[in-house]
Design a protein around this motif. Structure first.
Motif, mmCIF file in Angstrom:
data_model
loop_
_atom_site.group_PDB
_atom_site.id
_atom_site.type_symbol
_atom_site.label_atom_id
_atom_site.label_comp_id
_atom_site.label_asym_id
_atom_site.label_seq_id
_atom_site.Cartn_x
_atom_site.Cartn_y
_atom_site.Cartn_z
ATOM 1 N N TYR A 1 61.338 -7.594 -5.089
ATOM 2 C CA TYR A 1 59.920 -7.656 -5.095
ATOM 3 C C TYR A 1 59.431 -8.915 -5.160
ATOM 4 N N PRO B 1 47.518 -5.714 -22.969
ATOM 5 C CA PRO B 1 46.840 -4.837 -22.100
ATOM 6 C C PRO B 1 47.000 -5.103 -20.521
ATOM 7 N N GLY B 2 47.087 -3.975 -19.801
ATOM 8 C CA GLY B 2 47.470 -4.021 -18.264
ATOM 9 C C GLY B 2 47.975 -2.805 -17.968
ATOM 10 N N THR B 3 48.330 -2.788 -16.762
ATOM 11 C CA THR B 3 49.209 -1.531 -16.095
ATOM 12 C C THR B 3 50.546 -2.153 -16.054
ATOM 13 N N TYR B 4 51.454 -1.131 -16.632
ATOM 14 C CA TYR B 4 52.933 -1.389 -16.465
ATOM 15 C C TYR B 4 53.665 -0.480 -15.657
ATOM 16 N N ARG B 5 54.838 -0.796 -15.309
ATOM 17 C CA ARG B 5 55.847 0.094 -14.813
ATOM 18 C C ARG B 5 57.349 -0.374 -15.430
ATOM 19 N N LEU C 1 51.353 -5.253 -0.476
ATOM 20 C CA LEU C 1 52.084 -5.827 -1.582
ATOM 21 C C LEU C 1 51.699 -5.179 -2.984
ATOM 22 N N ALA C 2 50.365 -5.087 -3.284
ATOM 23 C CA ALA C 2 49.883 -4.585 -4.542
ATOM 24 C C ALA C 2 50.208 -3.382 -4.838
ATOM 25 N N TRP D 1 57.174 -3.572 -17.132
ATOM 26 C CA TRP D 1 56.935 -4.866 -16.238
ATOM 27 C C TRP D 1 55.384 -4.659 -16.446
ATOM 28 N N ILE E 1 52.580 -5.534 -14.379
ATOM 29 C CA ILE E 1 52.229 -5.561 -12.729
ATOM 30 C C ILE E 1 51.310 -6.457 -12.724
ATOM 31 N N PHE F 1 57.026 -6.098 5.727
ATOM 32 C CA PHE F 1 56.585 -7.302 5.481
ATOM 33 C C PHE F 1 56.810 -8.397 6.099
ATOM 34 N N VAL G 1 48.147 -9.533 -7.442
ATOM 35 C CA VAL G 1 48.884 -10.235 -6.151
ATOM 36 C C VAL G 1 47.864 -11.445 -6.010
ATOM 37 N N LEU H 1 52.901 -1.828 -3.454
ATOM 38 C CA LEU H 1 54.475 -1.898 -3.573
ATOM 39 C C LEU H 1 54.869 -2.178 -5.090
ATOM 40 N N LEU H 2 54.102 -3.311 -5.512
ATOM 41 C CA LEU H 2 54.411 -3.641 -7.039
ATOM 42 C C LEU H 2 54.007 -2.462 -8.030
ATOM 43 N N ARG H 3 52.896 -1.934 -7.634
ATOM 44 C CA ARG H 3 52.621 -0.676 -8.552
ATOM 45 C C ARG H 3 53.453 0.399 -8.832
ATOM 46 N N GLY H 4 54.021 0.824 -7.487
ATOM 47 C CA GLY H 4 55.105 1.790 -7.252
ATOM 48 C C GLY H 4 54.512 3.057 -7.631
ATOM 49 N N LYS H 5 55.339 4.148 -7.829
ATOM 50 C CA LYS H 5 54.758 5.368 -8.297
ATOM 51 C C LYS H 5 54.050 5.639 -9.613
ATOM 52 N N ASP H 6 54.976 5.072 -10.621
ATOM 53 C CA ASP H 6 54.641 5.668 -12.049
ATOM 54 C C ASP H 6 54.402 4.358 -12.827
ATOM 55 N N THR H 7 53.028 4.338 -13.171
ATOM 56 C CA THR H 7 52.688 3.321 -14.078
ATOM 57 C C THR H 7 51.987 4.104 -15.187
ATOM 58 N N TRP H 8 51.880 2.916 -16.224
ATOM 59 C CA TRP H 8 51.045 3.278 -17.370
ATOM 60 C C TRP H 8 50.045 2.249 -17.863
ATOM 61 N N THR H 9 49.180 2.674 -18.440
ATOM 62 C CA THR H 9 48.037 1.102 -18.769
ATOM 63 C C THR H 9 47.899 1.262 -20.246
ATOM 64 N N VAL H 10 48.250 -0.078 -20.753
ATOM 65 C CA VAL H 10 47.977 -0.248 -22.293
ATOM 66 C C VAL H 10 46.499 -0.839 -22.111
ATOM 67 N N ILE H 11 45.490 -0.411 -23.042
ATOM 68 C CA ILE H 11 44.142 -0.551 -23.153
ATOM 69 C C ILE H 11 44.049 -1.609 -24.359
ATOM 70 N N ALA H 12 43.296 -2.645 -24.046
ATOM 71 C CA ALA H 12 42.986 -3.574 -25.054
ATOM 72 C C ALA H 12 42.450 -3.094 -26.543
#
Lengths: 632, 352
Positions: A259, A245-249, B338-339, A428, A430, A295, A433, B341-352
């Protein structure tokens, strides 16, 4: 839109939805001429897979020439994407689907397509001149040489031009959109979401709205072509993967590495100076970091590799985090400065995105043959820590780890990425932080010597790191340099005993770096054979081990991330198995180190083809060895 | 055309002190180990005597050197210092100066270090105009490796490595620097304390790269290389000292001067023959480096006409100032998130 010739059923009668087949994984390879935009096409398909929630892994493969002669084998560029409904480890050994935009792409790639595989061909390019150019005496689309495959012949350029006829775009510009047609067709076949690609195209060509619209139209034309022609009897679904589980890119290795350095700047509260010189396949780290000046990151494109690392070292001397990025040939040029960093004991992160060597070698292909260069490629006893990421996403953590070691122990650190990791991509998770490690350092502010002055070579008894006073600190003026230092005071010393002590101290400092113990994955708990890899071979080795298990054999897997120093338990792990297999994309460099240090006669399995290991080849090698051990 | 003054004093950003300083404050506790009679001693003393006049905090001064006899210089200075590797001092100093606007960074180098192994770094540092002061000790010989010819040695030089005479055409370091469009180029003689100090002062006040060539005698391997410039009867005929805004005139009685010749070049003439009005008035601030280049070519390097002083001193934005400005502009324009930047534009979420 029925002008295309297709190897499937003729488009007649009323439309009916094609059957949907569920698959757990698919490998697609897009192949075309360097100018055909195959990297972009593959990248977009990957983004669609990511947006859909598949696990994925990619492998771009392109020539070093920017535009090799059109339509020739050396000019073929390809992008392979593997996506699945479970966690996968590699970009796939062989494609299930090959998209060939011209005869050269077909010729260069068809051998990899297994019998029964799907071949989608852009027929427009299969004209006599192009066929002759790559040595086809007859048109392979017209004889039975492709009988083993499910061939779909589509006149992609013609249809694309037809679809764009009303846009006012010239014929040539219209034809250039055929890669988006191919993407549209594949997106339809695999039920991919399309909004992301349309948005991407409009953003990419924001300054040329007519080109943006043409690409969107071509993309849709490909999609509708699949939907309306009935040429494709079946479409396929690959469900989202059940990842943690979590948010991915989706992320490539070079981006993740960049990064990681941005995060290192934040976590160390230090400005970063990247001193570098463009070199394939490392340049994207420079491109990426140059965008993140907010940064506190300065990117210095130097006059050469040497100036790049020298500027980084100069910045480190001034209390910044100096970083340099390069590939193997650049490391060769930077060697003397790395030695100066070892002698002056200043933090420095040296990124080597390995490529095929020696010399200029294979600039765009992958290899792991710089391990011994990283380990020993300097004059004198000049130890440096080495960290190697195991996958694209892992580059983020590797960059943080390299920085941590550099700052804590005041030493240059070599980060060994490679072309497969750098340009490959995967999902990945994410990181939060707030969970990133604290990398702050304390600079010396007070005199520390017995005579009341500052002694730059007084060491922390725990880490053996020297005191680090930066210019501007009142009262701590001192001089450092490449000449041997007197233990403690840091003054020039040619004393025999002092040199003996300092050489051993520098070695002891690196040997004493804390690295995590090696963990072994042995699902059976009774394996007698261990496979030990390092760096980017993690994926194929892991996939091969899974297959060996599926065949009912026991094999253990461990992967080295710290190549210098090795984990403390490595010797013990090596000695716990009857056989240790070490697959490497070189001629046995890790094997040499292991044999030398641990006197364990590991089995070295090597490959230097400029391409990653295939899981299938490793699976066969491992199965044979496991069977041999079990039989003995 | 005179260059636009950007209004940035050379030492802006470097902290100053009101405490009076003396030359001995700049002497480190290390024993100086150059050969007896080496010109390096004279330059070291001149620099140590001159620095107190800048009134800078000593801890904000850094000397960076490469390899060679002159490159031992930082060990003898009670400032921060790095004795680095052969030819690379300008590159190391570039990183340091870019990272730290509060430092006065000096590079000490020699004719071998700067012009042979480090030639590439020198020209690129100069064209970028990094805020560094480069002291190039030119003794026209390799001293530390015991007497091979250098890239400034006169042609035909017989040395250990060239028993039949050297074949290379030498560099003129001032011409080279001007060819790289250095914004400040000067020259001085080790024995001329006053002239050297004046060039150093102007170099220190210049914002950007300053190259100062110092003719320096090596008493062991190239003794007397510059003696003709020091002999009372000869010196006045040969040395042409520049002063901004003054007609260029020299000779025991000021009987010679510099006048314009064909194709933008300059030549020496007798004032009695050409008249005072024909003399070139020295303008170190000319944007076009051709004039200063012509000055550097009044004679070959046979020392028959040796120009000293400041050839060129023009304002041009420095690399390091601009690099820092880009970072500041970016900080002002975008948050360092930073958060995000790391997320970027396209993300998807996997739910437990």
């Amino acid at each position: 839109m029925s002008t295309g010739v297709d190897g499937g059923t003729a488009a007649t009668g009323a439309q009916r939805p094609p059957a949907v087949t569920k698959l757990d994984r698919v490998v697609i390879r897009f192949a075309g001429d360097s100018g055909d935009g195959m990297q972009l096409t593959g990248d977009r398909f990957t983004s669609e897979a990511a947006a859909f929630g598949n696990d994925l892994s990619t492998m771009p493969n392109f020539p070093a020439e920017i535009r090799a002669p059109q339509g020739t084998i050396p000019g073929v560029s390809s992008f392979q994407v593997h996506f699945a409904d479970y966690d996968i480890l590699t970009p796939g050994d062989r494609p299930d689907v090959l998209v060939a935009m011209n005869p050269a792409a077909l010729k260069a790639n068809i051998a990899d397509l297994p019998a029964g595989g799907t071949l989608i061909v852009n027929t427009d390019e299969f004209i006599k001149r192009n066929l002759t150019k790559v040595g086809y005496a007859a048109n392979p689309l017209e004889d039975d040489s492709l009988a083993a495959y499910q061939v779909h012949q589509v006149a992609m350029a013609t249809i694309t031009q037809g679809a764009l006829a009303d846009t006012g775009l010239g014929k040539k510009d219209a034809e250039r959109c055929k890669n988006m047609f191919a993407l549209g067709l594949l997106s339809w076949m695999y039920h991919r979401p399309t909004e992301g690609t349309e948005r991407f195209l409009r953003e990419k060509f924001a300054k040329k709205p007519d080109i943006a619209e043409a690409n969107v139209l071509a993309f849709r034309a490909g999609f509708y072509y699949g939907e309306t022609t009935e040429a494709f009897a079946v479409t396929f679904e690959v469900a989202p993967a059940k990842l943690a589980p979590g948010t991915y890119r989706q992320i490539t290795g070079n981006t993740a590495l960049a990064y990681g350095l941005v995060a290192a700047a934040q976590q160390s509260k230090l400005p970063v100076l990247l001193g570098t010189y463009p070199i394939t396949p490392a340049s994207d780290i420079l491109h990426e970091l140059s965008k993140y000046k907010q940064f506190g990151i300065t990117t210095f494109q130097a006059e050469d590799e040497i100036a790049g690392i020298c500027a980084a070292l100069g910045a480190s001397y001034g209390g910044a985090l100096g970083v340099t990025s390069t590939s193997g040939p650049g490391v060769a040029l930077k060697s003397e400065t790395i030695g100066l960093g070892v002698m002056t004991e200043l933090p420095l992160v040296v990124i080597d995105v390995q490529r095929g060597g020696p010399s200029t070698g294979l600039p765009t292909k992958t290899e792991q043959a710089d391990l011994l260069q990283a380990m020993f490629g300097r004059n004198g006893e000049s130890p440096v820590p080495i960290v190697a990421p195991q996958s694209p996403a892992d580059c983020f953590a590797a960059a943080l780890e390299a920085t941590h070691i550099a700052l804590k122990y005041r030493t240059p650190v070599l980060l060994l990425s490679d072309g497969a990791v750098a340009n490959g991509s995967e999902p990945w998770l994410i990181p939060d932080v707030d969970s990133l490690p604290d990398l702050t350092v304390e600079f010396a502010t007070e005199p520390n010597g017995p005579d009341g002055t500052f002694w730059p070579y007084v060491r922390d008894p725990e880490t053996l790191a020297r005191a680090w006073a930066i210019p501007g600190t009142p009262g701590l003026q001192h001089r450092i340099g490449g000449l041997e230092k007197a233990d403690g005071s840091g003054n020039i010393s040619y004393e025999p005993d002092n040199h003996e002590r300092m050489v051993r101290l520098r070695q002891a400092k690196i040997d004493g770096i804390e690295v995590p113990d090696l963990t072994v994955h042995d699902p059976s708990g009774k394996a007698r054979v261990l496979v030990l890899g390092w760096g980017s071979s993690y994926g194929p080795i892991g996939a091969a081990c899974r297959r060996v298990h599926k065949r009912g054999h026991a094999v253990a897997q461990a992967h080295l991330r710290n190549l210098n120093p090795f984990p403390k338990n490595l010797g013990e792990v090596l000695r716990s198995y009857d056989k240790v297999v070490v697959p490497e994309m070189n001629l046995g460099q890790l094997a040499l180190l292991l044999r030398g240090k641990y006197l364990v006669d590991v089995i070295s399995y090597t490959k230097v083809a400029g391409l990653p290991f295939k899981a299938e080849e490793l699976q066969d090698v491992l199965t044979d060895i496991v069977k041999g051990v079990d039989a003995a | 055309m005179t260059a636009i003054d950007l209004g940035l004093p050379g030492l802006a950003g470097v902290p100053t002190t009101d405490e009076p300083q003396k030359a001995k404050d700049y002497k480190s506790d290390q024993e100086v180990r150059w050969c007896p009679g080496c010109g390096d001693y004279v330059v070291l003393n001149a620099v140590q005597s001159f620095l107190p006049s800048l009134g800078l905090k000593r801890e904000n001064i850094v000397f960076v050197s490469g390899i060679g006899c002159s490159s031992r210089f930082p060990y003898y200075m009670n400032t921060y210092g790095m004795h680095s590797i052969h030819g690379r001092a300008p590159a190391i100093a570039t990183g340091l100066a870019t990272a730290r606007p509060d430092l006065s960074v000096w590079v000490v180098t020699g004719d071998g270090d700067a012009l042979s192994i480090g030639g590439n770094h020198l020209i690129h540092t100069l064209r970028r105009n990094v805020n560094l002061k480069i002291l190039l000790f030119n003794n026209r010989i390799y001293g530390l490796t015991k007497g091979q010819y250098s890239p400034t040695s006169e042609p035909g030089k017989v040395t250990k490595s060239t028993p039949m005479g050297s074949l290379d055409h030498p560099f003129n370091p001032v011409s080279l620097a001007l060819g790289a469009e250095a914004t400040f180029v000067g020259r001085a003689l080790d024995s001329d304390r006053k002239g050297l100090t004046e060039v150093l002062r102007q170099a220190a006040e210049h914002r950007g790269s300053a190259l100062v060539e110092i003719y320096q005698n090596c008493p062991i391997f190239n003794d007397g290389a510059f003696d003709v410039l020091k002999e009372p009867g000869e010196a006045a005929q040969r040395l042409i000292d520049l002063e901004h805004g003054k007609p260029i005139r020299f000779g025991a009685e000021g009987e010679f001067g510099v006048v314009r010749a064909g194709f933008g070049s300059l030549e020496v003439a007798k004032v009695s023959e050409v008249g005072e009005d024909a003399l070139v008035v020295h303008d170190a601030h000319l944007e076009d480096p051709s004039y200063a280049f012509a000055l550097s070519r009044l004679s070959t390097q046979d020392l028959s006409h040796t120009v000293t002083g400041v050839f060129r001193s023009v304002r041009r934005a420095t690399y390091d100032d601009q690099a820092r400005a880009q970072v500041e502009d970016a900080k002002a324009a975008k948050p360092a998130d930073l958060a995000a930047l790391l997320r970027g534009k396209d993300t998807w979420t996997v739910i437990a």
